[in-house]
Write a protein that holds these residues in place. Structure first.
Motif, PDB file in Angstrom:
ATOM      1  N   ASP A 107       0.814  -1.220   0.000  1.00  0.00           N
ATOM      2  CA  ASP A 107       0.000   0.000   0.000  1.00  0.00           C
ATOM      3  C   ASP A 107       0.848   1.271   0.000  1.00  0.00           C
ATOM      4  N   ARG A 108       2.104   1.135   0.462  1.00  0.00           N
ATOM      5  CA  ARG A 108       2.937   2.342   0.573  1.00  0.00           C
ATOM      6  C   ARG A 108       3.520   2.778  -0.770  1.00  0.00           C
ATOM      7  N   ARG A 109       3.406   1.900  -1.818  1.00  0.00           N
ATOM      8  CA  ARG A 109       3.927   2.289  -3.121  1.00  0.00           C
ATOM      9  C   ARG A 109       3.077   3.416  -3.699  1.00  0.00           C
ATOM     10  N   ALA A 110       3.761   4.330  -4.388  1.00  0.00           N
ATOM     11  CA  ALA A 110       3.046   5.455  -5.004  1.00  0.00           C
ATOM     12  C   ALA A 110       2.085   4.943  -6.068  1.00  0.00           C
ATOM     13  N   THR A 111       0.894   5.491  -6.121  1.00  0.00           N
ATOM     14  CA  THR A 111      -0.036   5.139  -7.190  1.00  0.00           C
ATOM     15  C   THR A 111       0.075   6.212  -8.267  1.00  0.00           C
ATOM     16  N   GLY A 112      -0.474   5.938  -9.417  1.00  0.00           N
ATOM     17  CA  GLY A 112      -0.495   6.947 -10.460  1.00  0.00           C
ATOM     18  C   GLY A 112       0.633   6.829 -11.450  1.00  0.00           C
ATOM     19  N   GLU A 113       1.705   6.106 -11.092  1.00  0.00           N
ATOM     20  CA  GLU A 113       2.797   5.951 -12.055  1.00  0.00           C
ATOM     21  C   GLU A 113       3.290   4.508 -12.062  1.00  0.00           C
ATOM     22  N   ILE A 114       3.530   3.965 -13.236  1.00  0.00           N
ATOM     23  CA  ILE A 114       4.153   2.644 -13.297  1.00  0.00           C
ATOM     24  C   ILE A 114       5.346   2.694 -14.219  1.00  0.00           C
ATOM     25  N   CYS A 115       6.281   1.806 -13.904  1.00  0.00           N
ATOM     26  CA  CYS A 115       7.528   1.712 -14.657  1.00  0.00           C
ATOM     27  C   CYS A 115       7.462   0.443 -15.494  1.00  0.00           C
ATOM     28  N   VAL A 116       7.597   0.590 -16.806  1.00  0.00           N
ATOM     29  CA  VAL A 116       7.498  -0.552 -17.707  1.00  0.00           C
ATOM     30  C   VAL A 116       8.894  -1.099 -17.978  1.00  0.00           C
ATOM     31  N   VAL A 117       9.102  -2.376 -17.664  1.00  0.00           N
ATOM     32  CA  VAL A 117      10.403  -3.010 -17.899  1.00  0.00           C
ATOM     33  C   VAL A 117      10.214  -4.233 -18.790  1.00  0.00           C
ATOM     34  N   GLU A 118      11.313  -4.651 -19.421  1.00  0.00           N
ATOM     35  CA  GLU A 118      11.229  -5.801 -20.315  1.00  0.00           C
ATOM     36  C   GLU A 118      11.069  -7.094 -19.538  1.00  0.00           C
ATOM     37  N   ASP A 119      11.805  -7.165 -18.418  1.00  0.00           N
ATOM     38  CA  ASP A 119      12.032  -8.460 -17.805  1.00  0.00           C
ATOM     39  C   ASP A 119      12.060  -8.332 -16.280  1.00  0.00           C
ATOM     40  N   VAL A 120      11.807  -9.428 -15.601  1.00  0.00           N
ATOM     41  CA  VAL A 120      11.855  -9.411 -14.133  1.00  0.00           C
ATOM     42  C   VAL A 120      13.236  -8.976 -13.639  1.00  0.00           C
ATOM     43  N   ALA A 121      14.296  -9.369 -14.375  1.00  0.00           N
ATOM     44  CA  ALA A 121      15.650  -8.971 -13.976  1.00  0.00           C
ATOM     45  C   ALA A 121      15.765  -7.449 -13.933  1.00  0.00           C
ATOM     46  N   ASP A 122      15.119  -6.780 -14.882  1.00  0.00           N
ATOM     47  CA  ASP A 122      15.172  -5.316 -14.933  1.00  0.00           C
ATOM     48  C   ASP A 122      14.396  -4.719 -13.759  1.00  0.00           C
ATOM     49  N   LEU A 123      13.283  -5.363 -13.418  1.00  0.00           N
ATOM     50  CA  LEU A 123      12.505  -4.904 -12.258  1.00  0.00           C
ATOM     51  C   LEU A 123      13.375  -4.998 -11.001  1.00  0.00           C
ATOM     52  N   TRP A 124      14.046  -6.132 -10.835  1.00  0.00           N
ATOM     53  CA  TRP A 124      14.914  -6.303  -9.662  1.00  0.00           C
ATOM     54  C   TRP A 124      16.008  -5.248  -9.644  1.00  0.00           C
ATOM     55  N   MET A 152      15.901  -2.227 -10.976  1.00  0.00           N
ATOM     56  CA  MET A 152      15.281  -0.963 -10.579  1.00  0.00           C
ATOM     57  C   MET A 152      15.068  -0.927  -9.071  1.00  0.00           C
ATOM     58  N   GLU A 153      14.566  -2.021  -8.529  1.00  0.00           N
ATOM     59  CA  GLU A 153      14.276  -2.077  -7.098  1.00  0.00           C
ATOM     60  C   GLU A 153      15.526  -1.904  -6.246  1.00  0.00           C
ATOM     61  N   ARG A 154      16.636  -2.461  -6.732  1.00  0.00           N
ATOM     62  CA  ARG A 154      17.876  -2.354  -5.967  1.00  0.00           C
ATOM     63  C   ARG A 154      18.296  -0.899  -5.799  1.00  0.00           C
ATOM     64  N   THR A 155      18.000  -0.072  -6.787  1.00  0.00           N
ATOM     65  CA  THR A 155      18.390   1.333  -6.686  1.00  0.00           C
ATOM     66  C   THR A 155      17.572   2.041  -5.611  1.00  0.00           C
ATOM     67  N   GLY A 156      16.345   1.560  -5.380  1.00  0.00           N
ATOM     68  CA  GLY A 156      15.476   2.206  -4.400  1.00  0.00           C
ATOM     69  C   GLY A 156      14.988   3.575  -4.861  1.00  0.00           C
ATOM     70  N   ALA A 157      15.234   3.885  -6.144  1.00  0.00           N
ATOM     71  CA  ALA A 157      14.930   5.236  -6.632  1.00  0.00           C
ATOM     72  C   ALA A 157      13.476   5.386  -7.071  1.00  0.00           C
ATOM     73  N   PHE A 158      12.798   4.254  -7.293  1.00  0.00           N
ATOM     74  CA  PHE A 158      11.441   4.316  -7.817  1.00  0.00           C
ATOM     75  C   PHE A 158      10.454   3.815  -6.769  1.00  0.00           C
ATOM     76  N   LYS A 159       9.442   4.614  -6.507  1.00  0.00           N
ATOM     77  CA  LYS A 159       8.520   4.276  -5.425  1.00  0.00           C
ATOM     78  C   LYS A 159       7.170   3.778  -5.923  1.00  0.00           C
ATOM     79  N   GLY A 160       6.994   3.766  -7.256  1.00  0.00           N
ATOM     80  CA  GLY A 160       5.713   3.332  -7.799  1.00  0.00           C
ATOM     81  C   GLY A 160       5.656   1.832  -8.021  1.00  0.00           C
ATOM     82  N   ARG A 161       4.765   1.409  -8.904  1.00  0.00           N
ATOM     83  CA  ARG A 161       4.654  -0.012  -9.210  1.00  0.00           C
ATOM     84  C   ARG A 161       5.196  -0.271 -10.599  1.00  0.00           C
ATOM     85  N   TYR A 162       5.224  -1.542 -10.995  1.00  0.00           N
ATOM     86  CA  TYR A 162       5.875  -1.935 -12.247  1.00  0.00           C
ATOM     87  C   TYR A 162       4.901  -2.592 -13.207  1.00  0.00           C
TER      88      TYR A 162
END
Lengths: 198, 198
Positions: B75-92, B94-104
């Motif tokens: 619930d704490r993830r920002a709503t209204g914006e999503i980040c589109v990635v090719e692959d689960v590896a790319d999602l991981w 992105m997550e490691r950077t901690g720079a994105f607070k929305g969903r994927y």
């Protein structure tokens, strides 16, 4: 990390394998996740099966899934000579060459004063017993050319002195494909001392 | 090879992991065999468990062990914006950077005429649906800067045209720690064109 705790745990365990770090473990797990059916499930099953059935050969110390390993159980192997190695990895390396037709004896390490590893911590008493039991003609010491390996080789040679068995060791010299310019001084010196008629 | 068929099978399966070849797979299995209790059994169990429970998040395509992945369920993830990635590896990544607070949103690949991958083979229709359903403000395209990745990005931008959502993409330029002398011409050119006030 954006993935479930279970997946994180799996990555942590994979990262403990030699040759895999945290990054490559993650990559491997991701690949497994994508091939859950064709690769991950069979791999998990094979691993669980081996973890359950693997055991050390009671005779030579090789790892197999039977009390007596395939090599010890193989009637076609030459009797009368055994090759003493430090580790199962060394046994596998010897087997890959196909150059040795006898059986093995895996010590399970080397003597080490620093790590307090004595003869009874290795399979040295068992080796002495085998020499008598199996009426061996020759014991080939194929230990690593490290200080610990050679200390262990000398110790075994001493222990077997007077038992009537011939103790030999692998030849030292220039490795196949070796270039003198890239070899260490010790190897060149040993090869020179052990030179032979061309 | 001097070891049981089961062990050989395990080595063959391990050798199919990325980053492991036949040699390092053998080394890994040997290490596992020596640590049967502390490492091999838990690893086999963790792998079997994940193979059985892992599933793609029905919303974003991330891999987890629940129908809705931890990120989508947070619930704490920002709503209204999503980040589109090719692959689960790319999602991981992105997550490691901690720079994105929305969903994927994980596409599961890129469009490719050569491999006959069309929009319906990816999660593009699902993305279009999400934009409407979730009332998104912004879709951030974090696709790889490859030909296929950028083709896919352009396709998505076209499809979302007129839906009222803002489509953005990651900035192109000199990577942190990058030295101009070692960068390709394309990167330097893109960084120059996108130059900004110091």
């Amino acid at each position: 990390m954006g993935h479930a705790r279970d997946i994180e745990d799996l990555i942590d365990l994979m990262a403990r394998l030699p040759g895999l770090g945290p990054r490559s473990a993650r990559r491997a797990v991701l690949m497994l996740l994508k091939k859950r059916g064709p690769l991950m499930a069979p791999l998990a099953q094979a691993m669980a099966h081996v973890a359950l059935t693997a055991k050390d050969c009671t005779r030579c110390g090789n790892i197999g899934t039977t009390d007596i390993c395939p090599i010890c159980a193989d009637d076609r192997r030459a009797t009368g000579e055994i090759c003493v190695v430090e580790d199962v990895a060394d046994l596998w390396a010897m087997e890959r060459t196909g150059a040795f037709k006898g059986r093995y004896h895996v010590l399970g390490g080397t003597l080490s004063a620093l790590d307090a590893v004595g003869p009874e911590d290795l399979r040295i008493p068992r080796l002495v017993a085998r020499v008598a039991e199996e009426g061996l003609r020759e014991v080939i010491l194929a230990l690593n050319l490290t200080v610990d390996g050679q200390t262990t080789a000398h110790y075994i040679a001493d222990v077997l002195e007077g038992s009537g068995v011939q103790v030999t060791s692998l030849a030292q010299g220039v490795p196949v494909g070796g270039e003198l310019d890239y070899l260490d001084d010790g190897t060149i010196g040993a090869a020179l001392r052990a030179r032979k008629r061309f």
